[in-house]
Design a protein around this motif. Structure first.
Motif, PDB file in Angstrom:
ATOM      1  N   GLN A  31     -14.515  56.273  14.514  1.00 34.19           N
ATOM      2  CA  GLN A  31     -14.802  55.477  13.439  1.00 34.19           C
ATOM      3  C   GLN A  31     -15.855  54.330  13.949  1.00 34.19           C
ATOM      4  O   GLN A  31     -15.863  54.087  14.984  1.00 34.19           O
ATOM      5  N   LEU A  32     -16.567  53.658  12.920  1.00 32.87           N
ATOM      6  CA  LEU A  32     -17.583  52.717  13.115  1.00 32.87           C
ATOM      7  C   LEU A  32     -16.662  51.362  13.295  1.00 32.87           C
ATOM      8  O   LEU A  32     -17.243  50.477  14.314  1.00 32.87           O
ATOM      9  N   GLY A  33     -16.070  51.291  12.574  1.00 34.28           N
ATOM     10  CA  GLY A  33     -15.170  49.824  12.807  1.00 34.28           C
ATOM     11  C   GLY A  33     -15.870  48.712  12.332  1.00 34.28           C
ATOM     12  O   GLY A  33     -15.378  47.426  13.114  1.00 34.28           O
ATOM     13  N   MET A  34     -17.009  48.638  11.829  1.00 33.51           N
ATOM     14  CA  MET A  34     -17.662  47.554  11.771  1.00 33.51           C
ATOM     15  C   MET A  34     -17.330  46.654  10.300  1.00 33.51           C
ATOM     16  O   MET A  34     -18.087  46.611   9.554  1.00 33.51           O
ATOM     17  N   ARG A  35     -16.059  46.084  10.337  1.00 32.44           N
ATOM     18  CA  ARG A  35     -15.417  45.788   9.057  1.00 32.44           C
ATOM     19  C   ARG A  35     -16.217  44.475   8.628  1.00 32.44           C
ATOM     20  O   ARG A  35     -15.845  44.009   7.371  1.00 32.44           O
TER      21      ARG A  35
ATOM     22  N   GLY B  20     -12.144  52.278  -2.165  1.00 30.77           N
ATOM     23  CA  GLY B  20     -12.185  53.796  -1.679  1.00 30.77           C
ATOM     24  C   GLY B  20     -13.235  53.644  -0.565  1.00 30.77           C
ATOM     25  O   GLY B  20     -13.841  54.726  -0.431  1.00 30.77           O
ATOM     26  N   ARG B  21     -13.680  52.647   0.049  1.00 30.74           N
ATOM     27  CA  ARG B  21     -14.637  52.653   0.978  1.00 30.74           C
ATOM     28  C   ARG B  21     -14.170  51.639   2.448  1.00 30.74           C
ATOM     29  O   ARG B  21     -13.585  50.877   2.160  1.00 30.74           O
ATOM     30  N   CYS B  22     -14.378  52.548   3.367  1.00 29.53           N
ATOM     31  CA  CYS B  22     -13.705  52.027   4.634  1.00 29.53           C
ATOM     32  C   CYS B  22     -14.513  52.392   5.918  1.00 29.53           C
ATOM     33  O   CYS B  22     -15.060  53.316   5.985  1.00 29.53           O
TER      34      CYS B  22
ATOM     35  N   GLN C 122      -7.144  46.751   7.233  1.00 32.22           N
ATOM     36  CA  GLN C 122      -8.289  45.755   7.691  1.00 32.22           C
ATOM     37  C   GLN C 122      -9.679  46.510   7.642  1.00 32.22           C
ATOM     38  O   GLN C 122     -10.433  45.545   7.727  1.00 32.22           O
ATOM     39  N   ASP C 123      -9.601  47.637   7.657  1.00 31.10           N
ATOM     40  CA  ASP C 123     -10.976  48.320   7.597  1.00 31.10           C
ATOM     41  C   ASP C 123     -11.671  48.700   6.529  1.00 31.10           C
ATOM     42  O   ASP C 123     -12.883  49.288   6.410  1.00 31.10           O
TER      43      ASP C 123
END
Length: 210
Positions: free
Chosen positions: A106-110, A198-200, A206-207
């Motif tokens: 996952q990119l995790g660039m929240r 619906g976007r994460c 938290q993402d």
């Protein structure tokens, strides 16, 4: 403030010293003056040294890594003063997952909310999930001349909705023990259960993209 690198996809002569160089460069850094290039990191790499980065003035390149995650959760802005291949502010390419190898999940660039200049290219990341749920046009600055440069590939060899596998028990009659069968459907991600839009960026509440 720290200086970035301009190595593109050049393979390092020593993987061990390459990791130490990156750690030394970015430990405690909040603003990368050049490009943030994260390449050829092994599966067991501890990327906590990236957690303070909030701004990259050049481009972000994440390529040819086997590490499952990168701690870029505090990255807020990519300015794109330099661009990868003259058009991309963010390029995520070839990060493991082939032939059973680990890879970026996952990119995790929240907190990434702005790309001032440059497009996005994401391809050949067989373990990566959620990239196609992100509304990249919301992140591009309205004057970003590369707004149309969005190449996001979502070919993967694992399920995003059930990262631990779906456990099915074949029916052999009541009371007959059966070994569970783990199947990994190639389903795409579904963030609707966690995120209103619906976007994460990842698997946790938290993402969600905000």
């Amino acid at each position: 403030v720290c200086t970035g690198t301009d190595m593109k996809l050049l393979r390092p002569s020593s993987p061990e010293s390459h990791f130490e160089t990156l750690r030394h460069l970015y430990q405690g850094c909040q603003v990368v003056q050049g490009n943030l290039e994260l390449t050829y990191l092994p599966a067991d790499a501890d990327t906590a040294f990236l957690k303070d980065i909030k701004e990259v003035q050049g481009y972000v390149l994440i390529a040819e890594n086997n590490v499952s995650g990168l701690e870029l959760q505090n990255l807020r802005i990519i300015r794109g003063t330099q661009l990868f291949q003259d058009r991309y502010a963010l390029a995520v390419m070839g990060n493991g997952g082939s032939a059973g190898a680990p890879g970026l999940r996952q990119l995790g660039m929240r907190h990434l909310t702005e790309i001032l200049k440059g497009g996005v290219r994401i391809e050949r990341n067989l373990q990566l999930c959620f990239q196609e749920t992100i509304l990249w046009s919301d992140i591009f600055h309205r004057h970003n001349e590369f707004r149309g440069e969005i190449q996001v590939e979502a070919t993967r060899n694992r399920s995003c909705e059930h990262p631990r596998g779906v456990v099915l028990v074949p029916g052999r009659g009541l009371g007959v023990p059966s070994p569970p069968v783990h199947i990994f459907p190639r389903a795409g991600p579904d963030c609707r259960a966690l995120c209103a839009e619906g976007r994460c960026w990842g698997e946790g509440k938290q993402d969600c993209q905000t």
